[in-house]
Design a protein around this motif. Structure first.
Motif, PDB file in Angstrom:
ATOM      1  N   ARG A 123      -1.842  12.770  -6.030  1.00 52.72           N
ATOM      2  CA  ARG A 123      -1.222  11.318  -6.014  1.00 52.72           C
ATOM      3  C   ARG A 123      -1.817  10.192  -5.386  1.00 52.72           C
ATOM      4  NH1 ARG A 123       5.036  10.985  -5.257  1.00 52.72           N
ATOM      5  NH2 ARG A 123       4.695  11.259  -3.022  1.00 52.72           N
ATOM      6  N   ALA A 124      -1.942   9.241  -5.851  1.00 51.61           N
ATOM      7  CA  ALA A 124      -2.389   7.846  -5.113  1.00 51.61           C
ATOM      8  C   ALA A 124      -1.705   6.793  -5.877  1.00 51.61           C
ATOM      9  CB  ALA A 124      -3.874   7.934  -5.718  1.00 51.61           C
ATOM     10  N   ARG A 125      -1.091   5.948  -4.724  1.00 52.33           N
ATOM     11  CA  ARG A 125      -0.396   4.707  -5.045  1.00 52.33           C
ATOM     12  C   ARG A 125      -0.881   3.330  -4.052  1.00 52.33           C
ATOM     13  NH1 ARG A 125       5.390   7.294  -3.955  1.00 52.33           N
ATOM     14  NH2 ARG A 125       4.116   8.508  -2.405  1.00 52.33           N
ATOM     15  N   HIS A 126      -0.611   2.442  -4.925  1.00 56.64           N
ATOM     16  CA  HIS A 126      -0.818   1.443  -3.902  1.00 56.64           C
ATOM     17  C   HIS A 126       0.623   0.754  -3.332  1.00 56.64           C
ATOM     18  CE1 HIS A 126      -4.942   0.234  -5.394  1.00 56.64           C
ATOM     19  NE2 HIS A 126      -4.606   0.934  -6.404  1.00 56.64           N
ATOM     20  N   TYR A 127       0.450  -0.029  -1.957  1.00 57.07           N
ATOM     21  CA  TYR A 127       1.500  -0.495  -1.408  1.00 57.07           C
ATOM     22  C   TYR A 127       1.054  -1.665  -0.625  1.00 57.07           C
ATOM     23  CZ  TYR A 127       3.104   4.458  -1.431  1.00 57.07           C
ATOM     24  OH  TYR A 127       3.546   5.869  -1.510  1.00 57.07           O
ATOM     25  N   THR A 128       2.195  -2.664  -0.676  1.00 57.94           N
ATOM     26  CA  THR A 128       2.334  -3.695   0.483  1.00 57.94           C
ATOM     27  C   THR A 128       2.680  -2.895   1.720  1.00 57.94           C
ATOM     28  OG1 THR A 128       4.548  -4.330   0.078  1.00 57.94           O
ATOM     29  CG2 THR A 128       3.014  -5.434  -1.207  1.00 57.94           C
ATOM     30  N   LEU A 129       2.446  -3.659   2.957  1.00 60.30           N
ATOM     31  CA  LEU A 129       2.611  -3.125   4.191  1.00 60.30           C
ATOM     32  C   LEU A 129       4.383  -2.783   4.253  1.00 60.30           C
ATOM     33  CD1 LEU A 129       0.620  -4.565   7.107  1.00 60.30           C
ATOM     34  CD2 LEU A 129       0.402  -2.480   5.680  1.00 60.30           C
ATOM     35  N   GLY A 130       4.905  -3.625   3.729  1.00 58.59           N
ATOM     36  CA  GLY A 130       6.539  -3.629   3.747  1.00 58.59           C
ATOM     37  C   GLY A 130       6.914  -2.260   2.788  1.00 58.59           C
ATOM     38  N   GLU A 131       6.236  -2.161   1.926  1.00 62.89           N
ATOM     39  CA  GLU A 131       6.550  -0.841   0.963  1.00 62.89           C
ATOM     40  C   GLU A 131       5.830   0.261   1.729  1.00 62.89           C
ATOM     41  OE1 GLU A 131       6.344  -2.949  -3.522  1.00 62.89           O
ATOM     42  OE2 GLU A 131       4.175  -1.930  -2.518  1.00 62.89           O
ATOM     43  N   LEU A 132       4.952   0.223   2.387  1.00 66.27           N
ATOM     44  CA  LEU A 132       4.359   1.250   3.068  1.00 66.27           C
ATOM     45  C   LEU A 132       5.268   1.771   4.076  1.00 66.27           C
ATOM     46  CD1 LEU A 132       1.728   3.110   3.247  1.00 66.27           C
ATOM     47  CD2 LEU A 132       0.970   1.625   5.085  1.00 66.27           C
ATOM     48  N   ALA A 133       5.966   0.783   4.894  1.00 64.67           N
ATOM     49  CA  ALA A 133       6.825   1.157   5.961  1.00 64.67           C
ATOM     50  C   ALA A 133       8.054   2.030   5.438  1.00 64.67           C
ATOM     51  CB  ALA A 133       7.321  -0.023   6.658  1.00 64.67           C
ATOM     52  N   ALA A 134       8.339   2.254   4.174  1.00 68.19           N
ATOM     53  CA  ALA A 134       9.555   2.819   3.620  1.00 68.19           C
ATOM     54  C   ALA A 134       8.910   3.956   2.850  1.00 68.19           C
ATOM     55  CB  ALA A 134      10.243   1.700   2.794  1.00 68.19           C
ATOM     56  N   ALA A 135       7.731   4.088   2.778  1.00 66.29           N
ATOM     57  CA  ALA A 135       7.156   5.482   1.877  1.00 66.29           C
ATOM     58  C   ALA A 135       7.381   6.654   2.270  1.00 66.29           C
ATOM     59  CB  ALA A 135       5.621   5.072   1.643  1.00 66.29           C
ATOM     60  N   GLU A 136       7.595   7.411   1.524  1.00 65.81           N
ATOM     61  CA  GLU A 136       7.716   8.838   1.701  1.00 65.81           C
ATOM     62  C   GLU A 136       6.398   9.715   1.127  1.00 65.81           C
ATOM     63  OE1 GLU A 136      11.443  10.930   0.640  1.00 65.81           O
ATOM     64  OE2 GLU A 136      12.489   9.292   1.935  1.00 65.81           O
ATOM     65  N   CYS A 137       5.622  10.092   2.041  1.00 68.88           N
ATOM     66  CA  CYS A 137       4.342  10.794   1.499  1.00 68.88           C
ATOM     67  C   CYS A 137       4.118  12.085   1.818  1.00 68.88           C
ATOM     68  CB  CYS A 137       3.084   9.920   1.831  1.00 68.88           C
ATOM     69  SG  CYS A 137       3.285   8.239   1.497  1.00 68.88           S
ATOM     70  N   SER A 138       3.217  12.872   1.365  1.00 70.36           N
ATOM     71  CA  SER A 138       3.048  14.069   1.374  1.00 70.36           C
ATOM     72  C   SER A 138       2.139  14.205   2.917  1.00 70.36           C
ATOM     73  CB  SER A 138       1.870  14.773   0.356  1.00 70.36           C
ATOM     74  OG  SER A 138       1.266  15.769   1.026  1.00 70.36           O
ATOM     75  N   PRO A 139       2.412  15.044   3.931  1.00 69.21           N
ATOM     76  CA  PRO A 139       1.797  15.005   4.877  1.00 69.21           C
ATOM     77  C   PRO A 139       0.142  15.050   4.841  1.00 69.21           C
ATOM     78  CG  PRO A 139       3.435  16.841   5.060  1.00 69.21           C
ATOM     79  CD  PRO A 139       3.561  16.339   3.668  1.00 69.21           C
ATOM     80  N   LEU A 140      -0.374  15.652   3.636  1.00 73.69           N
ATOM     81  CA  LEU A 140      -1.800  15.557   3.364  1.00 73.69           C
ATOM     82  C   LEU A 140      -2.178  14.461   2.837  1.00 73.69           C
ATOM     83  CD1 LEU A 140      -2.310  19.403   2.453  1.00 73.69           C
ATOM     84  CD2 LEU A 140      -2.905  18.249   4.824  1.00 73.69           C
ATOM     85  N   ASN A 141      -2.397  13.220   3.587  1.00 72.28           N
ATOM     86  CA  ASN A 141      -3.023  12.100   2.721  1.00 72.28           C
ATOM     87  C   ASN A 141      -3.852  11.224   3.826  1.00 72.28           C
ATOM     88  OD1 ASN A 141      -1.556   9.970   4.836  1.00 72.28           O
ATOM     89  ND2 ASN A 141       0.009  11.570   4.764  1.00 72.28           N
ATOM     90  N   VAL A 142      -4.442  10.227   2.973  1.00 74.96           N
ATOM     91  CA  VAL A 142      -5.405   9.364   3.678  1.00 74.96           C
ATOM     92  C   VAL A 142      -4.917   8.055   3.168  1.00 74.96           C
ATOM     93  CG1 VAL A 142      -7.817   8.530   3.432  1.00 74.96           C
ATOM     94  CG2 VAL A 142      -7.295  10.998   3.379  1.00 74.96           C
ATOM     95  N   VAL A 143      -4.998   7.073   4.190  1.00 72.67           N
ATOM     96  CA  VAL A 143      -4.529   5.814   4.149  1.00 72.67           C
ATOM     97  C   VAL A 143      -5.700   4.773   4.150  1.00 72.67           C
ATOM     98  CG1 VAL A 143      -3.092   3.706   4.880  1.00 72.67           C
ATOM     99  CG2 VAL A 143      -2.269   6.010   4.967  1.00 72.67           C
ATOM    100  N   ILE A 144      -5.864   3.942   3.265  1.00 72.12           N
ATOM    101  CA  ILE A 144      -6.937   2.803   3.044  1.00 72.12           C
ATOM    102  C   ILE A 144      -6.452   1.573   3.250  1.00 72.12           C
ATOM    103  CG2 ILE A 144      -8.834   2.124   1.730  1.00 72.12           C
ATOM    104  CD1 ILE A 144      -9.148   4.723   0.616  1.00 72.12           C
TER     105      ILE A 144
END
Length: 426
Positions: A192-213
């Protein structure tokens, strides 16, 4: 154990094979044959599970890599050893560690696609110009100054330093000009891949296996550049006689400290924190400690730490208290000593790392005298520069100059030893 190969010990190399989320299905025939012919298969539990039918011995990588290296080296002489790694084993992987400990000539490395290659491919962005950072098993501390102003950043994360933790951290430093892209479970069925603002990112729940760009928006204001920032840019005690090292003196003192990109710095008597800010920007991969005894100045130091995006450590203490808990410094700046200058210089000199320097700012000849005396007693070679500067000031339709208080900048280092001079002559 399998004994399918009779290669001599001198030619038997340790094979390191990168494996993606698709497991054995993503490997070439040659790599699969090497695994099939191995006597010992080494890897993380997830990688080993991809090969349930393997008939030889399995060694799971859990902790204690140094012990694992000893086992692998012992097995290498009589067994074919294959090490499984995630993605590209040379990208923050085990291959680099084994190359240092065993030797690159003892390894045969077969990389798979790295998580970053897959993430940027999902995003449709080139990544040759990206800044690469890892907070996997590493603290977030210091990330702000390392990435500030960079256009494109890739971050390897872990369960603790998750995308949400990264978003909250960057928001703390006001770095909201960045948008985030998170790619999860790359190469797997639940990718799965998704776009976020920083505010959205701070509340995001993601899989432990991830890469942040992180991508800096093109309409963001130009990042702060250079050093020797104007005094007015800093939060400081008012009125004007607040505790701040003036710009001209600060710039010269920074030059005297001779910081490297990873220097460890003590700023003693930090005042407004202006020197700590500048040191952190000049040594973004290092550690800077601002020590200040006056509680009223701590708010200004913290405000400047956030404003300039410099994630240094602030200590409320009267030096030398608290210094014994800090790592040995490459550079020490003393802007205030609380009347214990000689003791402080002696202690700092005893902790100074090789080729380290101590820089003292003094406004009086008494402090100048005491500093040079203490440096000599601590076996440092002192030198002094008297800075007398003036700033232009308008008067009607003309310009005059206001002189700043003269400041002595005293620098102490270990000097050139007779042995070093002899070596240079040879």
């Amino acid at each position: 154990m399998n004994s399918k190969t009779t290669t001599g010990a001198k030619n038997r190399k340790i094979r390191i094979i990168g494996v993606g989320e698709e497991g054995a299905a993503g490997l070439t025939t040659d790599s699969l044959n090497l695994i099939q012919e191995a006597d010992v298969l080494v890897g993380g539990e997830r990688q080993l599970q991809y090969f349930p039918a393997f008939a030889g011995e399995k060694l799971a990588i859990k902790s204690g890599l140094s012990d694992l290296v000893v086992k692998i080296k012992a097995l290498q002489a009589t067994h074919n050893v294959v090490v499984l790694a995630s993605g590209d084993p040379l990208f923050y992987g085990i291959a680099g560690y084994l190359a240092r400990k065993i030797g690159p000539d003892q390894l045969e490395i077969r990389p798979n696609l790295s998580s970053l290659q897959l993430a940027f491919a999902q995003l449709g962005e080139s990544w040759h110009d990206a800044v690469l950072e890892s907070v996997h098993g590493r603290p977030l501390k210091g990330l702000a100054q390392r990435i500030d102003g960079k256009a494109k950043i890739a971050l390897l994360t872990d369960e603790h330093n998750s995308p949400a933790a990264i978003g909250a951290y960057l928001q703390q430093f006001g770095m909201t000009e960045y948008d985030a892209y998170v790619a999860e479970n790359l190469g797997g069925a639940d990718e799965r891949a998704r776009h976020y603002t920083l505010g959205e990112l701070a509340a995001a729940e993601c899989s432990p296996l991830n890469v942040v760009i992180l991508l800096r928006r093109k309409d963001a204001p130009a990042p702060r550049r250079g050093f020797g920032f104007a005094d007015e840019e800093f939060h400081q005690r008012k009125p004007e006689k607040g505790l701040i090292t003036k710009r001209e003196v600060r710039a010269f003192s920074l030059a005297e400290l001779r910081l490297g990109v990873d220097s460890i710095v003590w700023d003693i008597g930090a005042g407004s924190g202006s020197v700590a800010v500048e040191c952190t920007r000049l040594a973004p991969q290092g550690q800077v400690f601002a020590i200040e005894k006056n509680e009223g100045d701590l708010l200004n130091i913290e405000a400047n730490r956030i404003k300039f995006r410099t994630d240094f450590t602030v200590l409320h203490a009267k030096a030398p208290a608290g210094l014994d808990e800090l790592p040995d410094p490459d550079a020490v700046f003393i802007g205030g000593s609380g009347g214990e200058l000689a003791q402080l210089i002696a202690l700092c000199a005893s902790r100074l790392r090789p080729e380290g320097r101590i820089v003292v700012n003094a406004a009086t000849i008494e402090t100048l005298h005491d500093s040079m005396k203490a440096m000599r007693e601590a076996c440092l070679d002192p030198s002094v520069t008297l800075l007398q500067t003036a700033r232009s000031k308008p008067i009607l339709n003309m310009t005059r100059f206001d002189g700043l208080n003269p400041i002595y900048v005293i620098t102490g280092d270990h000097g050139v030893t007779e042995e070093a001079e002899a070596g240079a002559a040879e």
